[in-house]
Design an enzyme around this catalytic site. Structure first.
Site: not given
Length: 294
Positions: A173, A230, A262
């Protein structure tokens, strides 16, 4: 499952030339907010917890340009030297999932070390939601500070049973974006693996460049692992990244998992996609192995 919660972190806020001072009590409190970040809870029943059998795993103190920052390191319980993998945190900081990733890598024969890259800006472990974490802490972390701290972490690893000539980096991330940037910053790295880190964005004083800006000049091979579902990283931005990489000579690659969103590697969250996570983990091992991080 690991115990939740833990002690709050006390951070040293340092200006130019200031020295961050940590007593032992403050250091341990700041570095070991045990368990998972509050904003990441409740933790899923299928969360992976890796034991420390055969490992040397501990919180460590990493000297940097303006004082010590906490970190977590894990390696096989022998003298080494071991190939090094820098592990870069998600927005939730140095919580249990990132420490577990270090232990998983140590089980594979690496010295894996994750520095607490928000230590100067604040404690995210007890913040209740992502917006608070992003607005109060993450948005205030300069890329230049992160690059310098990762340099310091690699230097620490070299003095702590690690072989800096066989070094790579992985991150998730927020940390996935950092992987791309650090591979451009430090061309001596052998390879990087970036998990769902954004590749485009609006530059500002603290974050002057994005991965797409360095793609054409990148020399370190990076494997990018992304989910097609995502919503925060549109597929068209990944296509643009692929095109930019094609003009360079790093040999970097992007993998897009069609059914993943995600944070598909985050086994403690509802976003976890076991098939994509397992495939990505195997690809990570092959990528590092094929590029000299072994």
């Amino acid at each position: 499952m690991a115990t939740q919660g833990g002690a709050a972190r006390k951070s040293g806020l340092s200006g130019a030339g200031a020295k961050t001072q940590w007593s032992r009590r403050e250091f341990m409190a700041s570095s070991l907010a045990a368990g998972f970040a509050l904003a990441a809870q409740p933790v899923a029943a299928h969360t992976i917890i890796t034991d420390t059998q055969g490992l040397h795993a501990e919180m460590v103190k990493i000297p940097t340009a303006d004082g010590d920052i906490p970190g977590y390191a894990a390696r096989p319980d022998k003298s080494g030297p071991y190939p090094v993998i820098l592990v870069v945190q998600e927005i939730f900081g140095l919580h249990e999932h990132i420490r577990d990733v270090c232990r998983r890598l140590a089980k594979l024969g690496y010295l894996a070390v994750a520095p607490a890259l928000y230590a100067r800006q604040g404690d995210v472990s007890q913040m209740k939601d992502n917006h608070e974490i992003l607005s109060k802490v993450v948005s205030k972390v300069p890329d230049a500070q992160v690059m310098s701290d990762l340099d310091s972490t690699l230097a620490w690893a070299e003095k702590s049973h690690g072989d800096a000539q066989r070094a790579g980096i992985t991150g998730f991330c927020w940390g996935g974006r950092i992987v791309w940037l650090y591979c451009a910053h430090n061309p001596k790295l052998k390879a990087g693996v970036a998990w769902y880190g954004r590749v485009v964005g609006t530059p500002d004083a603290l974050k002057p460049k994005n991965p797409i800006d360095i793609a054409g000049t990148l020399t370190v091979p990076v494997l990018g692992l992304y989910g097609a579902k995502d919503t925060g990283i549109p597929v068209d931005t990944l296509e643009a990244m692929k095109e930019a990489l094609a003009h360079g000579r790093s040999g970097s690659e992007l993998v897009l998992y069609p059914h993943a969103g995600h944070a598909f590697f985050a086994d403690y969250r509802p976003s976890y996609n076991e098939e994509a996570a397992n495939d990505g983990w195997h690809k990570l091992q092959a990528w590092f192995g094929n590029h000299g991080v072994k």
